[in-house]
Design a protein around this motif. Structure first.
Motif, mmCIF file in Angstrom:
data_model
loop_
_atom_site.group_PDB
_atom_site.id
_atom_site.type_symbol
_atom_site.label_atom_id
_atom_site.label_comp_id
_atom_site.label_asym_id
_atom_site.label_seq_id
_atom_site.Cartn_x
_atom_site.Cartn_y
_atom_site.Cartn_z
ATOM 1 N N UNK A 32 5.452 71.603 -90.589
ATOM 2 C CA UNK A 32 4.383 72.513 -90.164
ATOM 3 C C UNK A 32 4.660 73.171 -88.815
ATOM 4 N N UNK A 33 5.728 72.758 -88.120
ATOM 5 C CA UNK A 33 6.110 73.434 -86.870
ATOM 6 C C UNK A 33 5.643 72.731 -85.614
ATOM 7 N N UNK A 34 5.672 71.400 -85.607
ATOM 8 C CA UNK A 34 5.143 70.653 -84.454
ATOM 9 C C UNK A 34 5.982 70.874 -83.197
ATOM 10 N N UNK A 35 7.314 70.910 -83.325
ATOM 11 C CA UNK A 35 8.144 71.127 -82.133
ATOM 12 C C UNK A 35 7.997 72.550 -81.606
ATOM 13 N N UNK A 36 7.823 73.521 -82.505
ATOM 14 C CA UNK A 36 7.601 74.911 -82.072
ATOM 15 C C UNK A 36 6.348 74.997 -81.214
ATOM 16 N N UNK A 37 5.292 74.298 -81.622
ATOM 17 C CA UNK A 37 4.040 74.304 -80.857
ATOM 18 C C UNK A 37 4.228 73.591 -79.520
ATOM 19 N N UNK A 38 4.959 72.475 -79.522
ATOM 20 C CA UNK A 38 5.214 71.749 -78.270
ATOM 21 C C UNK A 38 5.946 72.641 -77.272
ATOM 22 N N UNK A 39 6.947 73.389 -77.741
ATOM 23 C CA UNK A 39 7.686 74.292 -76.862
ATOM 24 C C UNK A 39 6.791 75.432 -76.387
ATOM 25 N N UNK A 40 5.929 75.916 -77.269
ATOM 26 C CA UNK A 40 5.011 76.994 -76.876
ATOM 27 C C UNK A 40 4.107 76.530 -75.745
ATOM 28 N N UNK A 41 3.636 75.296 -75.818
ATOM 29 C CA UNK A 41 2.782 74.746 -74.757
ATOM 30 C C UNK A 41 3.560 74.661 -73.448
ATOM 31 N N UNK A 42 4.773 74.087 -73.514
ATOM 32 C CA UNK A 42 5.571 73.908 -72.285
ATOM 33 C C UNK A 42 5.927 75.247 -71.646
ATOM 34 N N UNK A 43 6.476 76.185 -72.439
ATOM 35 C CA UNK A 43 6.998 77.431 -71.872
ATOM 36 C C UNK A 43 5.910 78.444 -71.523
ATOM 37 N N UNK A 44 4.662 78.103 -71.786
ATOM 38 C CA UNK A 44 3.547 78.936 -71.341
ATOM 39 C C UNK A 44 2.691 78.225 -70.298
ATOM 40 N N UNK A 45 3.155 77.079 -69.814
ATOM 41 C CA UNK A 45 2.435 76.317 -68.791
ATOM 42 C C UNK A 45 3.101 76.509 -67.438
ATOM 43 N N UNK A 46 2.532 75.915 -66.402
ATOM 44 C CA UNK A 46 3.112 76.035 -65.054
ATOM 45 C C UNK A 46 4.420 75.248 -64.931
ATOM 46 N N UNK A 47 4.761 74.441 -65.937
ATOM 47 C CA UNK A 47 6.011 73.675 -65.927
ATOM 48 C C UNK A 47 7.152 74.420 -66.609
ATOM 49 N N UNK A 48 6.945 75.683 -66.961
ATOM 50 C CA UNK A 48 7.893 76.407 -67.804
ATOM 51 C C UNK A 48 9.300 76.511 -67.220
ATOM 52 N N UNK A 49 9.444 76.430 -65.915
ATOM 53 C CA UNK A 49 10.778 76.510 -65.311
ATOM 54 C C UNK A 49 11.404 75.131 -65.137
ATOM 55 N N UNK A 50 10.693 74.109 -65.573
ATOM 56 C CA UNK A 50 11.196 72.739 -65.507
ATOM 57 C C UNK A 50 11.735 72.320 -66.875
ATOM 58 N N UNK A 51 12.393 71.154 -66.966
ATOM 59 C CA UNK A 51 13.024 70.773 -68.240
ATOM 60 C C UNK A 51 12.016 70.522 -69.363
ATOM 61 N N UNK A 52 12.411 70.892 -70.578
ATOM 62 C CA UNK A 52 11.713 70.466 -71.790
ATOM 63 C C UNK A 52 12.695 69.576 -72.535
ATOM 64 N N UNK A 53 12.349 68.299 -72.670
ATOM 65 C CA UNK A 53 13.279 67.324 -73.254
ATOM 66 C C UNK A 53 12.682 66.754 -74.537
ATOM 67 N N UNK A 54 13.229 67.124 -75.700
ATOM 68 C CA UNK A 54 12.721 66.585 -76.967
ATOM 69 C C UNK A 54 13.445 65.309 -77.383
ATOM 70 N N UNK A 55 12.707 64.391 -77.981
ATOM 71 C CA UNK A 55 13.284 63.154 -78.511
ATOM 72 C C UNK A 55 12.673 62.902 -79.880
ATOM 73 N N UNK A 56 13.501 62.802 -80.905
ATOM 74 C CA UNK A 56 13.011 62.479 -82.241
ATOM 75 C C UNK A 56 13.163 60.981 -82.457
ATOM 76 N N UNK A 57 12.043 60.257 -82.394
ATOM 77 C CA UNK A 57 12.105 58.808 -82.464
ATOM 78 C C UNK A 57 12.593 58.316 -83.825
#
Length: 450
Positions: free
Chosen positions: A180-205
């Motif tokens: 359904x696009x869960x990682x796409x939404x997670x990235x959308x949240x990060x890259x549109x927040x005040x943390x957008x210039x900081x790292x986005x680190x994904x981990x698939x457990x």
């Protein structure tokens, strides 16, 4: 396009030395140089946003370290090169730790060393501009109103929740079926927040072996276990200051859940094989296709961790409930595939769209993308017809047997599914199901479609 000048402030009370520095720096035609005899006059002009300040350590009105603090407090991005008459190692180290670009002494080779510093700064500036350009491209890529395709009520609700999630650092729990696009939404949240210039680190457990999961999250020291030939920074440290995205959090082992909870509460971790603590501070976004409340009741997920992670719950709707978003997504994937393969885009016929709308997509958006890409390849002409579209045979009616119903209700459910698939052609449905048309009319009369 005219190249933007590199603006330099020279702060020096010695007039001869000021002219020397100014002349050296002005030899590059891309530089504009302004000179100041004291700190106060330079501070008054900081609004001009210089790229570099050469700072005499001893001025009539300011000590260099104090003036340095004021410059960095005004704008940390301004580079400062401190120039002093004496080589004071302790002062130099202190200023470099605070963020000074370099510390130079007033010796005979000052001009050569200053030119070398400028060359290094130029390379650094180009690299920074390149990184900023890439960052802007990433942010544009995750501009969710234009990249998350859909106009259904379910997606509009997702947009509203993403907007709320971008205004704070609240933890976010994204739930939804696979694809359904869960990682796409997670990235959308990060890259549109005040943390957008900081790292986005994904981990698939779900993709990490149980025995390696702790090291992957918290890191390990050299020699912590066989094969640990050097120190490894875990995902928490890599995400410090940014966002850590824990995908498929429901797959995490219960023993590791306790350590995760402690890391979140204390904002510190201990590497495997280590004894010291490492402070970490990052936003947490988790995702799962499981019902964590049910997992909690079954003892497979810690209750305290669930409520620590819950934050803002965001549920992604399955594709089968998103109405004509299927058509919008299909057109998007058709055009994207054509662009990637440098081909003209093919159009979906009306009948092809009807066929796409008749399917329930157990694999959600990921499955639709695969279906469309295959259809584009199979289409001989510039139009995609129903014959070009192939659905998975493993699950033609995935939802039919998902509930305990009466036989009559099952009949009605199957008939409605086939009517949708064959565009309400009752004769064709009757032939396919090998029943009389009168049976279909009777059932629909008894249970009309709303």
């Amino acid at each position: 396009m005219k190249k933007e000048a590199f603006k330099i402030f020279v702060v020096e009370d010695d007039e001869w030395y000021s002219k020397l520095l100014s002349h050296t720096l002005s030899l590059n035609p891309d530089h504009t140089v302004h000179t100041y005899k004291d700190g106060a006059s330079m501070l008054a002009d900081l609004s001009q946003q210089p790229d570099l300040i050469t700072l005499d350590f001893r001025l009539p009105d300011y000590l260099g370290s104090d003036l340095f603090d004021k410059i960095k407090s005004y704008d940390p991005a301004i580079e400062v090169v401190v120039i002093s008459e004496q080589q004071d190692i302790e002062t130099a180290v202190d200023l470099l730790k605070k963020g000074a670009y370099d510390y130079l002494t007033k010796t005979d080779d000052i001009r050569d060393r200053l030119v070398h510093v400028l060359n290094q700064l130029g390379k650094h500036r180009k690299l920074t501009q390149k990184v900023e350009t890439l960052q802007e491209e990433v942010e544009k890529k995750y501009d969710y109103p234009s990249t998350i395709i859909g106009q259904s009520d379910g997606i509009k609700k997702v947009f509203r929740l993403i907007e709320k999630a971008t205004t704070t650092n609240i933890s976010v729990m994204i739930s939804g079926e696979t694809g359904t696009g869960k990682e796409v939404v997670a990235k959308a949240i990060h890259y549109n927040s005040k943390l957008k210039k900081k790292p986005f680190v994904p981990v698939n457990m779900s993709a990490i072996p149980k025995e390696l999961a702790e090291s992957e999250l918290f890191g390990h020291e050299k020699g912590a276990f066989t094969g640990a030939t050097e120190k490894h920074l875990g995902k928490f440290e890599q995400a410090h200051g940014g966002t850590l995205f824990l995908d498929e959090i429901g797959e995490m082992d219960v023993a590791l859940q306790a350590k995760l909870l402690r890391a979140l509460q204390e904002k510190e971790i201990t590497r495997v094989g280590g004894t010291g603590v490492v402070k970490v501070d990052c936003r947490i976004i988790v995702a799962t296709h499981r019902d964590l409340l049910e997992e909690m009741k079954a003892g497979r997920f810690r209750e305290d961790l669930y409520y620590r992670l819950l934050g803002l719950p965001l549920e992604l709707p399955p594709l089968r409930s998103r109405d004509k978003d299927v058509v919008l997504l299909a057109k998007y994937f058709t055009e994207a595939f054509a662009h990637e393969n440098d081909q003209p885009a093919k159009k979906l016929t009306k009948d092809a769209m009807h066929k796409l709308l008749s399917y329930s997509y157990p694999g959600n958006i990921r499955e639709l993308k695969s279906i469309i890409e295959l259809a584009v390849v199979m289409a001989d002409e510039q139009e995609i017809t129903p014959e070009d579209i192939t659905f998975s045979q493993r699950d033609l009616m995935p939802e039919v047997l998902s509930e305990e119903l009466t036989m009559k209700d099952y009949q009605l459910k199957i008939i409605r599914l086939y009517l949708k698939r064959y565009n309400d052609d009752i004769k064709q449905v009757a032939d396919r199901l090998d029943i009389g048309q009168s049976t279909i009319y009777r059932l629909l009369k008894e249970h009309p479609i709303s």
